[in-house]
Design a protein around this motif. Structure first.
Motif, PDB file in Angstrom:
ATOM      1  N   PRO A   1      12.024  13.027  30.364  1.00  0.00           N
ATOM      2  CA  PRO A   1      10.625  12.454  30.490  1.00  0.00           C
ATOM      3  C   PRO A   1      10.340  12.744  31.968  1.00  0.00           C
ATOM      4  N   ALA A   2       9.111  13.049  32.478  1.00  0.00           N
ATOM      5  CA  ALA A   2       8.618  13.330  33.760  1.00  0.00           C
ATOM      6  C   ALA A   2       9.035  12.231  34.559  1.00  0.00           C
ATOM      7  N   HIS A   3       9.409  12.383  35.850  1.00  0.00           N
ATOM      8  CA  HIS A   3       9.689  11.416  36.796  1.00  0.00           C
ATOM      9  C   HIS A   3       9.917  12.241  38.233  1.00  0.00           C
ATOM     10  N   ILE A   4       9.688  11.433  39.013  1.00  0.00           N
ATOM     11  CA  ILE A   4       9.947  11.775  40.509  1.00  0.00           C
ATOM     12  C   ILE A   4      11.376  10.871  41.047  1.00  0.00           C
ATOM     13  N   SER A   5      12.212  11.852  41.173  1.00  0.00           N
ATOM     14  CA  SER A   5      13.523  11.238  41.634  1.00  0.00           C
ATOM     15  C   SER A   5      13.428  10.985  43.011  1.00  0.00           C
ATOM     16  N   LEU A   6      14.006   9.671  43.535  1.00  0.00           N
ATOM     17  CA  LEU A   6      13.830   9.436  44.722  1.00  0.00           C
ATOM     18  C   LEU A   6      15.393   9.335  45.520  1.00  0.00           C
ATOM     19  N   ALA A   7      16.313   8.926  44.629  1.00  0.00           N
ATOM     20  CA  ALA A   7      17.690   8.724  45.308  1.00  0.00           C
ATOM     21  C   ALA A   7      18.483   8.190  44.158  1.00  0.00           C
ATOM     22  N   GLN A   8      19.672   8.998  44.163  1.00  0.00           N
ATOM     23  CA  GLN A   8      20.789   8.650  43.250  1.00  0.00           C
ATOM     24  C   GLN A   8      21.872   8.306  44.137  1.00  0.00           C
ATOM     25  N   VAL A   9      22.395   7.213  43.335  1.00  0.00           N
ATOM     26  CA  VAL A   9      23.507   6.525  44.195  1.00  0.00           C
ATOM     27  C   VAL A   9      24.671   6.493  42.849  1.00  0.00           C
ATOM     28  N   GLU A  10      25.946   7.157  43.020  1.00  0.00           N
ATOM     29  CA  GLU A  10      26.960   7.363  42.056  1.00  0.00           C
ATOM     30  C   GLU A  10      28.164   6.508  42.518  1.00  0.00           C
ATOM     31  N   ARG A  11      28.821   6.138  41.296  1.00  0.00           N
ATOM     32  CA  ARG A  11      30.207   5.651  41.245  1.00  0.00           C
ATOM     33  C   ARG A  11      30.158   4.315  42.247  1.00  0.00           C
ATOM     34  N   GLN A  12      29.364   3.216  41.863  1.00  0.00           N
ATOM     35  CA  GLN A  12      29.198   2.063  42.455  1.00  0.00           C
ATOM     36  C   GLN A  12      29.985   1.000  41.738  1.00  0.00           C
ATOM     37  N   LYS A  13      30.412  -0.234  42.250  1.00  0.00           N
ATOM     38  CA  LYS A  13      30.700  -1.442  41.445  1.00  0.00           C
ATOM     39  C   LYS A  13      29.584  -2.179  41.145  1.00  0.00           C
ATOM     40  N   PRO A  14      29.264  -2.412  39.867  1.00  0.00           N
ATOM     41  CA  PRO A  14      27.932  -3.055  39.705  1.00  0.00           C
ATOM     42  C   PRO A  14      27.772  -4.281  40.480  1.00  0.00           C
ATOM     43  N   PHE A  15      28.866  -4.909  40.626  1.00  0.00           N
ATOM     44  CA  PHE A  15      28.493  -6.484  41.144  1.00  0.00           C
ATOM     45  C   PHE A  15      28.042  -6.273  42.657  1.00  0.00           C
ATOM     46  N   PHE A  16      28.456  -5.236  43.251  1.00  0.00           N
ATOM     47  CA  PHE A  16      28.051  -4.853  44.662  1.00  0.00           C
ATOM     48  C   PHE A  16      26.540  -4.400  44.683  1.00  0.00           C
ATOM     49  N   ALA A  17      26.525  -3.491  43.855  1.00  0.00           N
ATOM     50  CA  ALA A  17      25.282  -2.592  43.973  1.00  0.00           C
ATOM     51  C   ALA A  17      24.179  -3.805  43.547  1.00  0.00           C
ATOM     52  N   ASP A  18      24.421  -4.476  42.234  1.00  0.00           N
ATOM     53  CA  ASP A  18      23.140  -5.426  41.809  1.00  0.00           C
ATOM     54  C   ASP A  18      22.636  -6.283  43.006  1.00  0.00           C
ATOM     55  N   SER A  19      23.572  -6.953  43.647  1.00  0.00           N
ATOM     56  CA  SER A  19      22.773  -7.630  44.979  1.00  0.00           C
ATOM     57  C   SER A  19      22.112  -6.812  45.827  1.00  0.00           C
ATOM     58  N   THR A  20      22.800  -5.498  46.089  1.00  0.00           N
ATOM     59  CA  THR A  20      21.941  -4.762  47.146  1.00  0.00           C
ATOM     60  C   THR A  20      20.669  -4.295  46.639  1.00  0.00           C
ATOM     61  N   ILE A  21      20.512  -4.018  45.342  1.00  0.00           N
ATOM     62  CA  ILE A  21      19.351  -3.626  44.691  1.00  0.00           C
ATOM     63  C   ILE A  21      18.276  -4.589  44.574  1.00  0.00           C
ATOM     64  N   GLN A  22      18.631  -5.946  44.316  1.00  0.00           N
ATOM     65  CA  GLN A  22      18.108  -7.163  44.276  1.00  0.00           C
ATOM     66  C   GLN A  22      17.410  -7.375  45.642  1.00  0.00           C
ATOM     67  N   ARG A  23      18.082  -7.298  46.622  1.00  0.00           N
ATOM     68  CA  ARG A  23      17.476  -7.350  48.176  1.00  0.00           C
ATOM     69  C   ARG A  23      16.428  -6.249  48.536  1.00  0.00           C
ATOM     70  N   MET A  24      16.444  -5.251  47.816  1.00  0.00           N
ATOM     71  CA  MET A  24      15.669  -3.807  47.992  1.00  0.00           C
ATOM     72  C   MET A  24      13.998  -4.541  47.523  1.00  0.00           C
ATOM     73  N   GLU A  25      13.963  -5.466  46.760  1.00  0.00           N
ATOM     74  CA  GLU A  25      12.663  -6.028  46.274  1.00  0.00           C
ATOM     75  C   GLU A  25      11.691  -6.246  47.223  1.00  0.00           C
ATOM     76  N   LEU A  26      12.325  -7.039  48.288  1.00  0.00           N
ATOM     77  CA  LEU A  26      11.277  -7.536  49.299  1.00  0.00           C
ATOM     78  C   LEU A  26      10.692  -6.211  50.124  1.00  0.00           C
ATOM     79  N   GLY A  27      11.786  -5.210  50.245  1.00  0.00           N
ATOM     80  CA  GLY A  27      11.129  -4.109  50.927  1.00  0.00           C
ATOM     81  C   GLY A  27      10.062  -3.363  50.325  1.00  0.00           C
ATOM     82  N   PHE A  28      10.306  -3.333  48.841  1.00  0.00           N
ATOM     83  CA  PHE A  28       9.343  -2.620  48.073  1.00  0.00           C
ATOM     84  C   PHE A  28       7.961  -3.314  47.988  1.00  0.00           C
ATOM     85  N   ASN A  29       8.055  -4.721  48.185  1.00  0.00           N
ATOM     86  CA  ASN A  29       7.056  -5.484  47.894  1.00  0.00           C
ATOM     87  C   ASN A  29       5.803  -5.348  49.363  1.00  0.00           C
ATOM     88  N   THR A  30       6.420  -4.650  50.315  1.00  0.00           N
ATOM     89  CA  THR A  30       5.932  -4.384  51.603  1.00  0.00           C
ATOM     90  C   THR A  30       4.907  -3.101  51.668  1.00  0.00           C
TER      91      THR A  30
END
Length: 190
Positions: A41-70
């Motif tokens: 499907p049509a999309h614009i890729s911004l970043a791909q992060v590979e081979r991450q432990k989900p329990f570390f990545a999940d908290s990092t991604i959740q913190r990004m929400e504050l930045g996206f809100n600005t």
């Protein structure tokens, strides 16, 4: 489960843009046959992060929400077609996103939240990583197309797949809405 996951941060254009890009994908397939990115499907890729432990990545991604809100939603424009050249004489044809100073500043804000230093070339892939023979068949059909389509982007999507799965498949993971006022880019047609 192998314990590792890949994450892709992307912008998803509205349905009318997806349908228009799909029209170009199907026309390309009529000329060169099936190809790898044909059903993506049509999309614009911004970043791909590979081979991450989900329990570390999940908290990092959740913190990004504050930045996206600005970051405000933005109006982008598809402005014709261009191509990338890859190793081994492969090419990718894409719908180009018009870059203005305002779009460039918006992308810098996105990069800061994602923590990436590399510049983002926003584009919507039509035909990815094809050999030179197929490229030479297709490019004359794209070269002078004057597709100009404005669209709004109000959210960033995160998709996830298992890194070492036999046939890894991207699945929806999280969607973050941009906050603030809508940023309208002045239409600077050539």
């Amino acid at each position: 489960m192998t314990g590792y996951a890949d994450y892709l941060f992307l912008l998803s254009p509205p349905e009318e843009v997806k349908l228009e890009i799909d029209r170009y994908k199907r026309a390309s397939a009529r000329l060169i046959g099936q190809y790898a990115s044909m059903n993506s499907p049509a999309h614009i890729s911004l970043a791909q992060v590979e081979r991450q432990k989900p329990f570390f990545a999940d908290s990092t991604i959740q913190r990004m929400e504050l930045g996206f809100n600005t970051i405000p939603p933005v109006q982008l424009y598809i402005d014709g077609f261009k191509y990338f050249t890859h190793l081994h004489n492969k090419h990718t044809i894409y719908a180009a996103i018009r870059i203005t100073p305002a779009v460039d500043e918006w992308l810098i804000s996105i990069r800061k939240v994602l923590g990436i230093k590399k510049a983002i070339i926003p584009h919507i892939t039509v035909v990815r990583n094809i050999n030179v023979e197929y490229f030479n068949t297709l490019w004359p059909h794209f070269r002078h197309k004057q597709l100009v389509m404005p669209f709004f982007v109000s959210e960033i999507k995160v998709v996830k797949r298992e890194t070492f799965a036999n046939q890894p498949k991207w699945e929806a993971y999280k969607t973050f809405r941009f906050g603030g006022k809508i940023m309208t880019v002045v239409n600077n047609l050539k």
